[in-house]
Design an enzyme around this catalytic site. Structure first.
Site, short mmCIF file in Angstrom:
data_model
loop_
_atom_site.label_atom_id
_atom_site.label_comp_id
_atom_site.label_asym_id
_atom_site.label_seq_id
_atom_site.Cartn_x
_atom_site.Cartn_y
_atom_site.Cartn_z
N ARG A 1 -0.29 -9.56 12.89
CA ARG A 1 -0.98 -8.47 12.18
C ARG A 1 -1.83 -9.01 11.03
O ARG A 1 -2.88 -8.46 10.73
CB ARG A 1 0.05 -7.44 11.69
CG ARG A 1 0.56 -6.57 12.84
CD ARG A 1 1.89 -5.92 12.54
NE ARG A 1 1.85 -5.09 11.36
CZ ARG A 1 2.81 -5.03 10.45
NH1 ARG A 1 3.89 -5.76 10.57
NH2 ARG A 1 2.70 -4.23 9.43
N ARG B 1 -9.76 0.43 8.87
CA ARG B 1 -9.30 -0.92 9.13
C ARG B 1 -10.37 -1.74 9.84
O ARG B 1 -10.14 -2.92 10.12
CB ARG B 1 -8.06 -0.86 10.01
CG ARG B 1 -6.75 -1.12 9.28
CD ARG B 1 -5.67 -1.01 10.34
NE ARG B 1 -4.46 -1.68 10.03
CZ ARG B 1 -3.41 -1.09 9.44
NH1 ARG B 1 -3.48 0.15 9.04
NH2 ARG B 1 -2.30 -1.77 9.27
N ARG C 1 11.31 -2.29 10.89
CA ARG C 1 10.28 -1.97 11.87
C ARG C 1 10.16 -3.12 12.84
O ARG C 1 10.16 -4.29 12.44
CB ARG C 1 8.94 -1.76 11.16
CG ARG C 1 8.65 -0.32 10.82
CD ARG C 1 7.47 -0.18 9.89
NE ARG C 1 6.24 -0.80 10.39
CZ ARG C 1 5.07 -0.74 9.75
NH1 ARG C 1 4.98 -0.08 8.61
NH2 ARG C 1 4.00 -1.32 10.25
N LYS D 1 0.82 -1.22 0.00
CA LYS D 1 0.00 0.00 0.00
C LYS D 1 0.86 1.27 0.00
O LYS D 1 0.65 2.15 -0.83
CB LYS D 1 -0.95 0.01 1.21
CG LYS D 1 -1.90 -1.18 1.25
CD LYS D 1 -2.85 -1.13 2.44
CE LYS D 1 -2.17 -1.19 3.79
NZ LYS D 1 -1.42 -2.44 4.05
N ARG E 1 11.35 -6.00 4.68
CA ARG E 1 11.06 -4.56 4.59
C ARG E 1 12.02 -3.74 5.45
O ARG E 1 12.34 -4.10 6.57
CB ARG E 1 9.62 -4.27 5.04
CG ARG E 1 9.35 -2.76 5.12
CD ARG E 1 7.89 -2.41 5.00
NE ARG E 1 7.09 -2.87 6.13
CZ ARG E 1 5.78 -2.61 6.24
NH1 ARG E 1 5.15 -1.92 5.30
NH2 ARG E 1 5.11 -3.07 7.28
P1 ADP Z 1 0.97 -2.12 7.68
O1 ADP Z 1 0.38 -1.52 6.45
O2 ADP Z 1 2.28 -2.76 7.47
O3 ADP Z 1 0.03 -2.97 8.45
P2 ADP Z 1 0.64 0.40 9.11
O4 ADP Z 1 1.78 1.32 9.10
O5 ADP Z 1 -0.55 0.73 8.27
O6 ADP Z 1 1.25 -0.99 8.76
O7 ADP Z 1 0.11 0.19 10.59
C1 ADP Z 1 0.99 -0.09 11.66
C2 ADP Z 1 0.20 -0.19 12.96
O8 ADP Z 1 -0.43 1.07 13.26
C3 ADP Z 1 -0.94 -1.18 12.98
O9 ADP Z 1 -0.48 -2.50 13.30
C4 ADP Z 1 -1.84 -0.61 14.08
O10 ADP Z 1 -1.29 -0.89 15.38
C5 ADP Z 1 -1.71 0.89 13.85
N1 ADP Z 1 -2.73 1.40 12.92
C6 ADP Z 1 -2.51 2.00 11.72
N2 ADP Z 1 -3.65 2.35 11.14
C7 ADP Z 1 -4.66 1.97 11.97
C8 ADP Z 1 -6.07 2.03 11.91
N3 ADP Z 1 -6.72 2.57 10.88
N4 ADP Z 1 -6.77 1.52 12.98
C9 ADP Z 1 -6.15 0.98 14.03
N5 ADP Z 1 -4.83 0.89 14.13
C10 ADP Z 1 -4.07 1.37 13.13
P1 ADP Z 2 2.10 -1.86 3.18
O1 ADP Z 2 2.09 -0.36 3.17
O2 ADP Z 2 0.90 -2.45 2.51
O3 ADP Z 2 2.29 -2.44 4.55
P2 ADP Z 2 4.70 -1.63 1.79
O4 ADP Z 2 4.38 -0.74 0.63
O5 ADP Z 2 5.44 -1.05 2.91
O6 ADP Z 2 3.34 -2.35 2.31
O7 ADP Z 2 5.47 -2.89 1.20
C1 ADP Z 2 5.90 -3.97 2.05
C2 ADP Z 2 7.27 -4.48 1.59
O8 ADP Z 2 7.14 -5.16 0.35
C3 ADP Z 2 8.30 -3.37 1.35
O9 ADP Z 2 9.56 -3.88 1.73
C4 ADP Z 2 8.23 -3.12 -0.16
O10 ADP Z 2 9.48 -2.64 -0.68
C5 ADP Z 2 7.90 -4.51 -0.68
N1 ADP Z 2 7.02 -4.49 -1.87
C6 ADP Z 2 5.95 -3.70 -2.10
N2 ADP Z 2 5.34 -4.01 -3.27
C7 ADP Z 2 6.05 -5.05 -3.79
C8 ADP Z 2 5.92 -5.83 -5.00
N3 ADP Z 2 4.94 -5.61 -5.88
N4 ADP Z 2 6.83 -6.80 -5.19
C9 ADP Z 2 7.83 -7.04 -4.29
N5 ADP Z 2 8.00 -6.35 -3.16
C10 ADP Z 2 7.11 -5.36 -2.89
#
Ligand code: ADP
Ligand code: ADP
Ligand code: ZN
Length: 215
Positions: free
Chosen positions: A171, A88, A160, A13, A127
């Site tokens: 998660r 979410r 992270r 994302k 990541r």
């Molecule tokens: P990822 O896309 O890798 O899951 P995020 O950066 O979106 O990670 O979220 C990291 C953490 O932040 C989540 O595991 C949760 O603890 C918190 N968080 C983020 N967005 C929300 C949301 N909309 N509602 C509740 N918790 C959230």
């Molecule tokens: P999210 O915001 O959904 O948690 P990220 O954009 O941070 O996800 O991506 C998660 C990990 O996967 C990062 O290390 C990113 O560089 C890698 N990644 C994202 N899209 C792709 C893809 N299409 N193919 C391979 N690796 C990817």
């Protein structure tokens, strides 16, 4: 353009958000980034959110909803926005619906990035994020030019805490229980388009642009 990026943790994302905000000139609202910035600065919000993030649990809805509502009122969101990581839960989605309605606006599309569980774990483990600017990398799929150093700002690139296997798995479970129901929620409103997130980063971007052509 008012968009939501939906998908499990590590689906890509944030990576796709980068291209979309440049193309559509809309701000990215990442609730995860907002929490991490507050934790780093040790604000009251950061102190409240920290234990949830560390455990891979969702921050309570009231807290998240208030933050997003505030953010959407700001001037730069008037012409559109990209929500990344929000909503979410169904409660959050309903709250969003309410305040968009009050504002006389509505969503254009919800982009659902679909990625299989095994791939998500692989992406989590590899990541790396820049501590200074938040740019995202992957040790194998999107490496930095110089090890441990951000290409765009020279900041330190780290893993992270919640990307370690156990928390990453937790998660995904939380996503399946709390967030996956939003797929049906938005499908029934005819807003959802599902993209195959297993393709290369560039191919996913192209597929998203294609899906937004008539949005
Ligand atoms: P990822 O896309 O890798 O899951 P995020 O950066 O979106 O990670 O979220 C990291 C953490 O932040 C989540 O595991 C949760 O603890 C918190 N968080 C983020 N967005 C929300 C949301 N909309 N509602 C509740 N918790 C959230
Ligand atoms: P999210 O915001 O959904 O948690 P990220 O954009 O941070 O996800 O991506 C998660 C990990 O996967 C990062 O290390 C990113 O560089 C890698 N990644 C994202 N899209 C792709 C893809 N299409 N193919 C391979 N690796 C990817
Ligand atoms: Zn950086």
């Amino acid at each position: 353009m008012r968009l939501i990026l939906l998908g499990p943790p590590n689906a890509g994302k944030g990576t796709q958000a980068q291209s979309l905000i440049n193309k559509y000139h809309i701000p990215q609202i990442s609730t995860g980034d907002i929490f991490r910035a507050n934790i780093k600065q040790e604000t009251p919000l950061g102190k409240e959110a920290k234990s949830y993030l560390d455990q891979g649990l969702l921050v309570p809805d009231e807290l998240v909803v208030a933050i997003v509502q505030d953010r959407l009122k700001q001037e730069d969101c008037q012409k559109g926005f990209l929500l990344d990581g929000f909503p979410r839960t169904v409660v959050q989605a309903e709250a969003l619906e309410r305040f968009l309605k009050e504002d006389g606006s509505a969503l254009n599309r919800v982009i659902n990035i679909h990625v299989a569980r095994e791939t998500l774990i692989e992406r989590a483990i590899g990541r790396r994020v820049c501590q200074r600017c938040g740019a995202t990398y992957h040790v194998a799929f999107k490496p930095t030019a110089a090890e441990g150093i951000c290409d765009s700002c020279g900041g330190e690139v780290i893993q992270r805490k919640d990307d370690q296997r156990e928390t990453a798995e937790k998660r995904i479970q939380v996503y399946e229980n709390e967030t996956a129901p939003l797929i049906e929620f938005y499908q029934s409103q005819n807003l959802l388009v599902t993209i195959d997130g297993e393709q290369s980063i560039e191919a996913v971007t192209t597929a998203i642009y294609e899906a937004l052509k008539d949005a």
